[in-house]
Structure formats: C-alpha cells, structure tokens
Design a protein around this motif. Sequence first.
Motif, PDB file in Angstrom:
ATOM      1  N   ILE A  70       0.810  -1.213   0.000  1.00 57.04           N
ATOM      2  CA  ILE A  70       0.000   0.000   0.000  1.00 57.04           C
ATOM      3  C   ILE A  70       0.849   1.271   0.000  1.00 57.04           C
ATOM      4  O   ILE A  70       0.540   2.241  -0.698  1.00 57.04           O
ATOM      5  N   TYR A  71       1.954   1.275   0.745  1.00 58.47           N
ATOM      6  CA  TYR A  71       2.740   2.506   0.830  1.00 58.47           C
ATOM      7  C   TYR A  71       3.579   2.727  -0.424  1.00 58.47           C
ATOM      8  O   TYR A  71       3.833   3.873  -0.809  1.00 58.47           O
ATOM      9  N   ASP A  72       3.979   1.663  -1.090  1.00 58.06           N
ATOM     10  CA  ASP A  72       4.629   1.789  -2.391  1.00 58.06           C
ATOM     11  C   ASP A  72       3.661   2.407  -3.389  1.00 58.06           C
ATOM     12  O   ASP A  72       4.018   3.299  -4.171  1.00 58.06           O
ATOM     13  N   ALA A  73       2.402   1.939  -3.350  1.00 55.74           N
ATOM     14  CA  ALA A  73       1.377   2.501  -4.237  1.00 55.74           C
ATOM     15  C   ALA A  73       1.130   3.974  -3.927  1.00 55.74           C
ATOM     16  O   ALA A  73       0.959   4.796  -4.835  1.00 55.74           O
ATOM     17  N   MET A  74       1.098   4.323  -2.653  1.00 52.12           N
ATOM     18  CA  MET A  74       0.899   5.721  -2.277  1.00 52.12           C
ATOM     19  C   MET A  74       2.052   6.592  -2.787  1.00 52.12           C
ATOM     20  O   MET A  74       1.830   7.723  -3.238  1.00 52.12           O
ATOM     21  N   ASN A  75       3.258   6.070  -2.738  1.00 47.66           N
ATOM     22  CA  ASN A  75       4.403   6.818  -3.254  1.00 47.66           C
ATOM     23  C   ASN A  75       4.268   7.090  -4.748  1.00 47.66           C
ATOM     24  O   ASN A  75       4.670   8.154  -5.237  1.00 47.66           O
ATOM     25  N   LYS A  76       3.695   6.146  -5.478  1.00 50.22           N
ATOM     26  CA  LYS A  76       3.461   6.366  -6.906  1.00 50.22           C
ATOM     27  C   LYS A  76       2.480   7.522  -7.110  1.00 50.22           C
ATOM     28  O   LYS A  76       2.635   8.315  -8.048  1.00 50.22           O
ATOM     29  N   GLY A  77       1.486   7.606  -6.248  1.00 50.94           N
ATOM     30  CA  GLY A  77       0.534   8.713  -6.327  1.00 50.94           C
ATOM     31  C   GLY A  77       1.187  10.044  -6.029  1.00 50.94           C
ATOM     32  O   GLY A  77       0.937  11.043  -6.708  1.00 50.94           O
ATOM     33  N   ILE A  78       2.034  10.075  -4.994  1.00 53.08           N
ATOM     34  CA  ILE A  78       2.746  11.307  -4.646  1.00 53.08           C
ATOM     35  C   ILE A  78       3.602  11.783  -5.817  1.00 53.08           C
ATOM     36  O   ILE A  78       3.662  12.978  -6.127  1.00 53.08           O
ATOM     37  N   LYS A  79       4.244  10.850  -6.482  1.00 60.32           N
ATOM     38  CA  LYS A  79       5.183  11.194  -7.564  1.00 60.32           C
ATOM     39  C   LYS A  79       4.511  11.961  -8.693  1.00 60.32           C
ATOM     40  O   LYS A  79       5.137  12.824  -9.328  1.00 60.32           O
ATOM     41  N   VAL A  80       3.237  11.677  -8.960  1.00 62.40           N
ATOM     42  CA  VAL A  80       2.551  12.308 -10.101  1.00 62.40           C
ATOM     43  C   VAL A  80       1.583  13.403  -9.667  1.00 62.40           C
ATOM     44  O   VAL A  80       0.933  14.029 -10.507  1.00 62.40           O
ATOM     45  N   ALA A  81       1.463  13.651  -8.370  1.00 63.94           N
ATOM     46  CA  ALA A  81       0.520  14.663  -7.878  1.00 63.94           C
ATOM     47  C   ALA A  81       1.006  16.065  -8.222  1.00 63.94           C
ATOM     48  O   ALA A  81       2.205  16.350  -8.193  1.00 63.94           O
ATOM     49  N   THR A  82       0.054  16.935  -8.523  1.00 63.12           N
ATOM     50  CA  THR A  82       0.384  18.323  -8.880  1.00 63.12           C
ATOM     51  C   THR A  82      -0.387  19.354  -8.056  1.00 63.12           C
ATOM     52  O   THR A  82      -0.177  20.557  -8.232  1.00 63.12           O
ATOM     53  N   GLY A  83      -1.286  18.938  -7.183  1.00 60.90           N
ATOM     54  CA  GLY A  83      -2.126  19.871  -6.429  1.00 60.90           C
ATOM     55  C   GLY A  83      -1.360  20.637  -5.362  1.00 60.90           C
ATOM     56  O   GLY A  83      -0.250  20.252  -4.965  1.00 60.90           O
ATOM     57  N   ASP A  84      -1.959  21.720  -4.891  1.00 56.10           N
ATOM     58  CA  ASP A  84      -1.390  22.451  -3.759  1.00 56.10           C
ATOM     59  C   ASP A  84      -1.376  21.579  -2.515  1.00 56.10           C
ATOM     60  O   ASP A  84      -0.463  21.662  -1.686  1.00 56.10           O
ATOM     61  N   TYR A  85      -2.419  20.757  -2.367  1.00 54.27           N
ATOM     62  CA  TYR A  85      -2.549  19.850  -1.228  1.00 54.27           C
ATOM     63  C   TYR A  85      -2.726  18.415  -1.717  1.00 54.27           C
ATOM     64  O   TYR A  85      -3.126  18.176  -2.857  1.00 54.27           O
ATOM     65  N   LEU A  86      -2.449  17.468  -0.816  1.00 57.64           N
ATOM     66  CA  LEU A  86      -2.654  16.052  -1.086  1.00 57.64           C
ATOM     67  C   LEU A  86      -3.673  15.488  -0.108  1.00 57.64           C
ATOM     68  O   LEU A  86      -3.710  15.868   1.067  1.00 57.64           O
ATOM     69  N   CYS A  87      -4.464  14.552  -0.600  1.00 54.25           N
ATOM     70  CA  CYS A  87      -5.436  13.843   0.234  1.00 54.25           C
ATOM     71  C   CYS A  87      -5.462  12.388  -0.203  1.00 54.25           C
ATOM     72  O   CYS A  87      -5.616  12.099  -1.390  1.00 54.25           O
ATOM     73  N   PHE A  88      -5.305  11.468   0.731  1.00 56.51           N
ATOM     74  CA  PHE A  88      -5.414  10.041   0.434  1.00 56.51           C
ATOM     75  C   PHE A  88      -6.802   9.546   0.848  1.00 56.51           C
ATOM     76  O   PHE A  88      -7.181   9.652   2.012  1.00 56.51           O
ATOM     77  N   MET A  89      -7.535   9.065  -0.138  1.00 59.89           N
ATOM     78  CA  MET A  89      -8.892   8.564   0.095  1.00 59.89           C
ATOM     79  C   MET A  89      -8.943   7.132  -0.442  1.00 59.89           C
ATOM     80  O   MET A  89      -9.137   6.904  -1.639  1.00 59.89           O
ATOM     81  N   ASN A  90      -8.713   6.173   0.446  1.00 60.57           N
ATOM     82  CA  ASN A  90      -8.567   4.795   0.000  1.00 60.57           C
ATOM     83  C   ASN A  90      -9.908   4.114  -0.219  1.00 60.57           C
ATOM     84  O   ASN A  90     -10.960   4.629   0.158  1.00 60.57           O
TER      85      ASN A  90
END
Length: 244
Positions: A70-90
């Motif tokens: 799960i945390y490897d997958a979350m890191n993939k999301g962080i890598k491509v995120a462009t927003g001012d803020y991040l939110c994880f909604m699983n």
Amino acid sequence: MQEKISISVITVCYNAAKELRHTLQSVASQTYPHIQYIVVDGASTDSSLELIKEYQTDIDLLISEPDSGIYDAMNKGIKVATGDYLCFMNAGDTFHSPTTLADLFAQIHRPLPDVIYGETNIVDESRHFLRPRRLKTPQQLTYLSFLSGMVVCHQSFYPRRALVPYYNLTYRFSSDFDWCLNILAKATQTYNSQMVLTDYLAEGTTTRNHRASLKERFRIMTHHYGWLKTFLAHFYFALRSLVK
C-alpha cells in the motif's frame, strides 16, 4: 471570487471492487472544481478495473501495475501529484458530503497553511454512521500532538504537496503515522477546519493487523520522540484504556 487552490486526491486500491465504488462516487460527486484525481491500482484481478472505467471521465490519472504494498502505491501517487494539497482517500473511504472540499477551501486563503485537518466519522460497509473517531483532533495540531496517538485520521490530514515526503517502506502497517510526523516536523502553520471531512470505513489494513501496527508505532514514536517520551506516552495510553 473563490481563490483557486488545488488538491490531488489519491485512491490506492487492490482487488477492492466491493468498497471502491463508494470512493469513486464520492470523489466524482464533489462540487469543488480544482481536483486532480489519481487512482493507483495494484493490477487488480477482480472487477476493480471495470469499475474504474465507469468513472474514467472523473479520473485524471490511472496507474495500474503491480506494487510492493500500500505505501509503495501511495508513493506512486505522490510522484505524479500536482495539487497544492494532497489527500489520500482509499477504497471504502469517502468525503463526508458532496460539498466537503468546496466548504473547506472556502475557508482557506493565502498564505496557505502547511496542513489542513478535520474530524472523521466511522461508518460500516453500508455507509451507516457508527460513531465519531475515538481520538478528537486538537485545536492546534503540532509535531508533539501525536504523543497522544494518531489524533488526526490519515484521510482527514491534507498537507501541502511541497512538504510531502515519500512513505518509508520499511514500515508495513503504520508508515502513515511516520509520514504525518515527518510533515508536522516541517510545518509552521496548521489549520483546524472544524469540519467532519471523512467517513472512514471501519475495517482497514491497519485494523486487521492491529498488534503489528502498534509495535510499528512504538518504533516510530521512539525514533521521533526518544525512548523516555514514548514510554511515558504509552503509560498514559494504558491508563486511558483502563479508565474507559
């Protein structure tokens, strides 16, 4: 005119078709326009990908490939995120209402706070309200707040992307606890929205592995706070549990 503040919402899933629709629908129904929606699927073999395709017009980026957890997958999301803020909604988790993000960002003005946070309700698989989350959010969230436990749910913790590190993959169950602490160690201003932001599905990876998660949290707290503060905090946890 409302100021344009963007948020990247990241959903991580694997063979979670049963819960996933609630999450996809919740994000799709948000009235706030400045959302980048990222779905990171771990190459599901159930009907998850077919379900995701139903919402493809609401998804800005889909990654579907094997991962290391799960945390490897979350890191993939962080890598491509462009927003001012991040939110994880699983998968299984939802925003509290269709106007949650619109109502929240109507409160926020520049200079932007480093972390925005709020309350969380616990719901069952039928989305029925069970209870508020046991730990209430503090009026002012700081690095030291987590000595009282994870006082803010991961899904109701929105950090500025500029402060966001990758998750530490040496932790299997509680890397989100470490992640929040690493962000708060750098944060100078946090903002309590005084809102219920998330409806959190009662059963998750951490709750299914409760004992292992607690052991990891002890290690994480020792790393951040030192042994003595961690020991005293856990002594307080024990007393709190006995009283309740």
